[in-house]
Design a protein around this motif. Structure first.
Motif, mmCIF file in Angstrom:
data_model
loop_
_atom_site.group_PDB
_atom_site.id
_atom_site.type_symbol
_atom_site.label_atom_id
_atom_site.label_comp_id
_atom_site.label_asym_id
_atom_site.label_seq_id
_atom_site.Cartn_x
_atom_site.Cartn_y
_atom_site.Cartn_z
ATOM 1 N N THR A 82 0.812 -1.215 0.000
ATOM 2 C CA THR A 82 0.000 0.000 0.000
ATOM 3 C C THR A 82 0.845 1.264 0.000
ATOM 4 O O THR A 82 0.568 2.211 -0.742
ATOM 5 C CB THR A 82 -0.953 0.002 1.210
ATOM 6 N N PHE A 128 1.066 4.301 -2.847
ATOM 7 C CA PHE A 128 0.928 5.721 -2.516
ATOM 8 C C PHE A 128 2.169 6.504 -2.926
ATOM 9 O O PHE A 128 2.090 7.593 -3.505
ATOM 10 C CB PHE A 128 0.682 5.876 -1.010
ATOM 11 N N SER A 130 -11.058 1.477 -7.834
ATOM 12 C CA SER A 130 -11.330 0.423 -6.856
ATOM 13 C C SER A 130 -12.117 -0.718 -7.485
ATOM 14 O O SER A 130 -11.977 -1.876 -7.102
ATOM 15 C CB SER A 130 -12.113 1.007 -5.669
ATOM 16 N N VAL A 188 -8.181 -2.009 -2.734
ATOM 17 C CA VAL A 188 -8.147 -1.113 -1.578
ATOM 18 C C VAL A 188 -6.979 -0.147 -1.671
ATOM 19 O O VAL A 188 -7.103 1.046 -1.385
ATOM 20 C CB VAL A 188 -8.049 -1.921 -0.265
ATOM 21 N N LYS A 202 -6.683 4.332 -2.045
ATOM 22 C CA LYS A 202 -5.931 4.961 -0.959
ATOM 23 C C LYS A 202 -4.734 5.731 -1.514
ATOM 24 O O LYS A 202 -4.434 6.844 -1.079
ATOM 25 C CB LYS A 202 -5.448 3.908 0.043
ATOM 26 N N ASN A 207 -4.676 9.706 -0.857
ATOM 27 C CA ASN A 207 -3.676 10.155 0.124
ATOM 28 C C ASN A 207 -2.540 10.931 -0.526
ATOM 29 O O ASN A 207 -2.014 11.881 0.064
ATOM 30 C CB ASN A 207 -3.119 8.953 0.900
ATOM 31 N N PHE A 236 -14.213 0.890 -2.374
ATOM 32 C CA PHE A 236 -14.314 2.337 -2.149
ATOM 33 C C PHE A 236 -15.438 2.907 -2.997
ATOM 34 O O PHE A 236 -15.409 2.839 -4.225
ATOM 35 C CB PHE A 236 -12.994 3.032 -2.495
#
Length: 521
Positions: free
Chosen positions: A35, A39, A91, A269, A273, A277, A434
């Motif tokens: 993850t 990002f 998503s 997921v 994110k 983010n 999401f």
């Protein structure tokens, strides 16, 4: 033997592969990004130390401190709205094709094809712009300030050589595996945070008197008052809109989280994110950083006249130790290099995904080639390097490349969002973890209308050279689709029958790269 990291959760990996198979694609790329890495690659491409520095004059040379203190927030909020709309679709459909694949599913084969070319053009422009920015920062901050080399006579050929060296080095890093690239982009994520904080602290330490009113006071810095960055105008609303290219160019490239979906664990997921983010942190830390530049100016009126050199002269004149300045010079250049590296990663995945569906006439088999050793899309990687260098041959001006990337990327962002809005009106429901719920349609409308404004802004002087690109790509799209691609281009597999037919192809493609996880087949 699978290339999956031993520490990976096998059940999560199996689910990721199953989802990919359901969309008709093989797990050819190595799925090793977690993850944070997903990002970090978007955060690295956004890189507030790139656009926030090299395009600072775009905001300040329009409406002064107001263009920074208010303009950054306006542009940042709009980017977040766009990102939220994209995150919902990403998503549901976590593929390397990202926007192109989404548009094809929601708006049809032709809409997806057009989205692909818009996105590709934007990605090439942003890769070229950031690479030129890295070269400019290296020559301005390190060669000039640290080694005191006179570069006043350097021009087109020196830039071309420098850009080529940087781009080829980035291609090599990407070629040798997602593990290496992930480590570098992970490091870049931490580095951007650290250097932005250090730079901000240095600026604020140098402030003699905190005058926060500067950030909300409109000053007409167009024309000579702003060093000639933009032509003079008495229309302050128009000037403010031009200044929005600072945050809008800086906060682009967050689609990288989608383009690396097939290399990310728990992608349904992690991808949303990563998109959201990366935008949020960039808006927040970027705002504090660019505001500190305005607060640290001894005389904002005199500083504005420096035009494109406003940041460089500001940093060089700060009353701080030389060692600290030199450290900042080096760290800023490294961050920009890693930003450009992440751009190559994202663009190459988009080229790979589009080419595996036969999107590029004649050379798709070459561009979709994956290294069985490193599990990287080597065809897409080296095509990206060549195209990024080529983009600077005509538009060597950094501002034109930056404006062009903002225009074409945001158009490509709006296209799947608009298709999703249309699909929702016909009964489509987002299926990923999401979901925006009741906010889905309003945010999609804001995205589509806002991108019309962004496009208009990006085509105004001094960036009107982008009109040539816009007209050229529009003509090529219309002629290309109706004369050739409408009959030739198969598009991504959409129907259950098409996906089922790909069963044997998926097995063969995965076996060719040594992938042994066959969930869902």
């Amino acid at each position: 033997m699978s290339a999956t990291p031993e520490s990976a959760d096998q059940s999560v990996l199996a689910e990721d592969v199953h989802v990919l198979h359901q969309m008709g694609y093989a797990q050819e790329l190595a799925r090793g990004m977690k993850t944070f890495s997903n990002f970090a690659i978007s955060f690295s491409i956004i890189c507030i130390l790139a656009g926030g520095i090299t395009s600072f004059q775009t905001g300040f040379s329009t409406t002064g401190g107001f263009g920074i203190g208010v303009g950054w927030l306006v542009g940042g909020v709009f980017s977040l709205i766009v990102g939220l709309s994209m995150a919902q679709i990403g998503s549901a459909y976590p593929t390397a094709g990202g926007l192109y694949h989404w548009s094809s599913l929601l708006g049809g084969r032709g809409w997806g094809w057009a989205t692909a070319w818009m996105n590709l053009l934007g990605l090439i422009f942003v890769t070229a712009a950031v690479t030129v920015g890295a070269y400019t920062l290296f020559t301005s901050l390190i060669l000039t300030n640290i080694f005191h080399i006179d570069i006043s006579k350097w021009g087109y050929w020196q830039q071309l050589a420098g850009v080529s060296i940087i781009a080829i080095a980035q291609g090599l890093c990407n070629h040798f595996g997602i593990k290496l690239t992930s480590k570098l982009t992970d490091f870049s994520g931490y580095l951007i945070f650290a250097v932005a904080l250090l730079l901000t602290a240095t600026m604020l330490f140098s402030v003699h008197h905190f005058d926060f009113s500067r950030l909300f006071h409109i000053v007409n810095n167009t024309g000579d008052a702003g060093g000639g960055v933009v032509p003079h105008t008495n229309n302050l609303v128009y000037a403010f809109l031009l200044g929005l290219l600072l945050p809008l160019y800086t906060i682009t490239g967050f689609d990288a989280s989608a383009h690396t979906a097939e290399e990310t664990l728990n992608a349904r997921v992690a991808v949303p994110k990563g998109i959201i983010n990366s935008i949020l942190y960039s808006v927040l830390f970027g705002y504090i950083m660019v505001c500190s530049f305005v607060l640290a100016m001894g005389d904002p009126v005199a500083a504005a006249k420096d035009g494109g050199n406003v940041f460089f002269n500001l940093l060089a004149g700060l009353p701080v130790p030389l060692l600290l300045k030199n450290a900042l010079y080096v760290l800023i250049v490294i961050a920009n290099y890693l930003c450009s590296l992440a751009c190559v990663t994202s663009t190459s995945r988009m080229i790979f995904a589009f080419s595996r569906d036969g999107g590029v006439p004649f050379i798709s088999p070459l561009l979709r080639k994956v290294s069985p050793t490193y599990r990287t899309p080597i065809g897409g990687i080296w095509a990206t390097v060549i195209l990024a260098i080529a983009a600077t041959l005509y538009s060597s001006a950094y501002n034109a490349l930056a404006a062009g990337s903002a225009v074409f990327l945001y158009i490509s962002y709006a296209m799947p969002v608009g298709a999703g809005l249309y699909a929702e009106s016909k009964g489509w429901l987002p299926s990923g973890p999401f979901k925006l719920g009741l906010w889905s349609k309003p945010l999609a409308v804001i995205t589509c209308l806002g991108v019309v404004v962004v496009t208009w802004i990006g085509l105004q002087p001094p960036n009107d050279i982008v009109i040539n690109y816009a007209i050229g790509i529009l003509v090529l799209l219309l002629v290309g689709w109706f004369a050739l691609e409408r009959k030739r281009f198969p598009g991504p597999p959409i129907s259950a029958a098409e996906i089922a037919k790909r069963h044997d192809e998926i097995l063969a493609e995965e076996q060719a790269v040594g992938e042994t996880v066959h969930a869902g087949l």
